[in-house]
Design an enzyme around this catalytic site. Structure first.
Site, PDB file in Angstrom:
ATOM      1  N   ASP A  77      28.910   4.783   5.581  1.00  0.00           N
ATOM      2  CA  ASP A  77      28.611   5.153   4.200  1.00  0.00           C
ATOM      3  C   ASP A  77      27.121   4.907   3.908  1.00  0.00           C
ATOM      4  OD1 ASP A  77      29.375   5.770   1.533  1.00  0.00           O
ATOM      5  OD2 ASP A  77      29.569   3.637   1.039  1.00  0.00           O
ATOM      6  N   HIS A  78      26.467   5.880   3.289  1.00  0.00           N
ATOM      7  CA  HIS A  78      25.055   5.746   2.892  1.00  0.00           C
ATOM      8  C   HIS A  78      24.126   5.302   4.022  1.00  0.00           C
ATOM      9  CE1 HIS A  78      25.624   6.536  -1.389  1.00  0.00           C
ATOM     10  NE2 HIS A  78      26.693   5.755  -1.348  1.00  0.00           N
ATOM     11  N   HIS A 209      31.182  10.010  -5.113  1.00  0.00           N
ATOM     12  CA  HIS A 209      30.856   8.586  -4.942  1.00  0.00           C
ATOM     13  C   HIS A 209      31.065   7.891  -6.283  1.00  0.00           C
ATOM     14  CE1 HIS A 209      28.774   8.207  -0.931  1.00  0.00           C
ATOM     15  NE2 HIS A 209      29.105   9.478  -0.992  1.00  0.00           N
ATOM     16  N   GLY A 211      33.601   5.860  -7.270  1.00  0.00           N
ATOM     17  CA  GLY A 211      34.973   6.041  -7.773  1.00  0.00           C
ATOM     18  C   GLY A 211      35.471   4.905  -8.656  1.00  0.00           C
ATOM     19  N   ASN A 231      34.958   7.844  -3.067  1.00  0.00           N
ATOM     20  CA  ASN A 231      34.533   6.532  -2.543  1.00  0.00           C
ATOM     21  C   ASN A 231      34.778   5.435  -3.575  1.00  0.00           C
ATOM     22  OD1 ASN A 231      33.478   8.205  -0.596  1.00  0.00           O
ATOM     23  ND2 ASN A 231      31.475   7.238  -0.553  1.00  0.00           N
ATOM     24  N   VAL A 232      35.342   4.336  -3.110  1.00  0.00           N
ATOM     25  CA  VAL A 232      35.615   3.215  -4.020  1.00  0.00           C
ATOM     26  C   VAL A 232      35.160   1.906  -3.369  1.00  0.00           C
ATOM     27  CG1 VAL A 232      37.377   1.985  -5.336  1.00  0.00           C
ATOM     28  CG2 VAL A 232      37.683   4.419  -4.846  1.00  0.00           C
TER      29      VAL A 232
HETATM   30  O1  G3H Z   1      29.627   4.778  -1.363  1.00  0.00           O
HETATM   31  C1  G3H Z   1      30.342   3.991  -1.998  1.00  0.00           C
HETATM   32  C2  G3H Z   1      30.863   4.355  -3.299  1.00  0.00           C
HETATM   33  O2  G3H Z   1      30.175   5.380  -3.876  1.00  0.00           O
HETATM   34  C3  G3H Z   1      31.352   3.234  -4.132  1.00  0.00           C
HETATM   35  O3  G3H Z   1      31.104   3.344  -5.504  1.00  0.00           O
HETATM   36  O4  G3H Z   1      31.217   0.929  -6.009  1.00  0.00           O
HETATM   37  O5  G3H Z   1      31.210   2.607  -7.830  1.00  0.00           O
HETATM   38  O6  G3H Z   1      33.194   2.359  -6.375  1.00  0.00           O
HETATM   39  P1  G3H Z   1      31.718   2.252  -6.503  1.00  0.00           P
HETATM   40 ZN    ZN Z   2      28.252   5.790  -2.708  1.00  0.00          ZN
END
Ligand code: G3H
Ligand code: ZN
Length: 284
Positions: A77-78, A209, A211, A231-232
């Site tokens: 992720d990222h 993203h 979430g 994404n959460v």
């Molecule tokens: O890439 C990770 C997510 O975008 C997490 O976002 O922390 O607001 O659930 P969040």
């Molecule tokens: Zn993210």
């Protein structure tokens, strides 16, 4: 695109991508997915991956796959550089996200394209790029103001997907990273999402993203407009730390294996709520 996303697209539901940095969080996510018969994505950001170790998380995922037979996708992720993505690819990640959203458009295209070549030559089918400016961090946030120039431009999104060859696109449509201290996060710009989806739905799946904290009705609606991955992170972090604090305050226990079960349960509960909200339950 991975088959789980093709199916999600057809069925108008999304797969949750849940961030972890330790075994307890992973246990919670796998138990939730198993309970609800859902495919699941386990994500690590650069920092999380560094903490848990890329080879260790890959080995853990392999063990859980064998034990549960669940479709579990290991996702970076990222990732912010070619080198970071390369290391994840070498470690055996199934899916990668290159976040070049801070770069100008041409540079983002150039670097994302290189990532696509790298990933494809290593047999990775799922490659996520990002366009638009997503504010916040995966923690409790003061209110942030979303500006219209932050949002993903639909025409640019089409150009971005065509020029880079990505098959998943993370977009900015009013979503933020993190949860507002003062309550619910802002509403999504669903009209903007519909415009983006109209142009690129046959070329890429869309990723939401941030979430955590997003109004549930907006998430439900977004599934009708091409969102196939949500994404959460923050809500899982909050469930984890709040429960851990409570357990430690309320007992004198010192054995981690006795302290952690309620923490795992609390994280699992959030993951199960999200799986139901995204509609990926009973999809395997
Ligand atoms: O890439 C990770 C997510 O975008 C997490 O976002 O922390 O607001 O659930 P969040
Ligand atoms: Zn993210």
């Amino acid at each position: 695109m991975l088959e789980i996303f093709q199916k999600a697209k057809k069925g108008k539901y999304a797969i949750g991508a849940f961030n972890i940095s330790n075994l307890e969080q992973l246990k919670a996510i796998i138990s939730a997915a198993k309970n609800l018969k859902s495919p699941v994505i386990v994500s690590t950001s650069q920092g999380e991956r560094k903490f848990i170790g890329k080879k260790k998380i890959k080995a853990l995922i392999d063990v859980y796959r064998r034990e549960t037979n669940l479709p579990i996708i290991l996702h970076l992720d990222h990732g912010k550089s070619f080198e970071v993505i390369q290391k994840a690819v070498e470690a055996g990640y199934d899916s990668v996200h290159f976040d070049g959203s801070e770069l100008d458009f041409e540079e983002n295209v150039k670097q994302t394209k290189k990532i696509v070549e790298l990933a494809e030559s290593n047999g990775i089918k799922n490659i996520e790029g990002e366009l638009g400016y997503l504010r916040g961090k995966s923690s409790l946030q003061e209110k942030v103001e979303i500006k219209s120039e932050d949002l993903t431009d639909p025409r640019k999104a089409l150009e971005f997907v065509e020029k880079t060859g990505i098959n998943m696109l993370a977009i900015a449509i009013g979503n933020i990273h993190g949860v507002f201290k003062s309550g619910q996060n802002p509403s999504l710009f669903l009209d903007r999402l519909a415009e983006i989806n109209e142009l690129i739905s046959d070329k890429a799946g869309l990723v939401l993203h941030g979430g955590s904290g997003t109004p549930e009705k907006d998430i439900r609606k977004s599934l009708e407009f091409g969102i196939v991955k949500v994404n959460v992170n923050t809500e899982l972090r909050i469930a984890y730390t709040e429960t851990l604090k409570k357990v430690l305050q309320e007992s004198q226990e010192v054995a981690p294996y006795k302290i952690m079960p309620p923490v795992i349960k609390a994280v699992q509960k959030v993951v199960e709520e999200k799986i139901r909200l995204f509609g990926s339950d009973n999809k395997i």
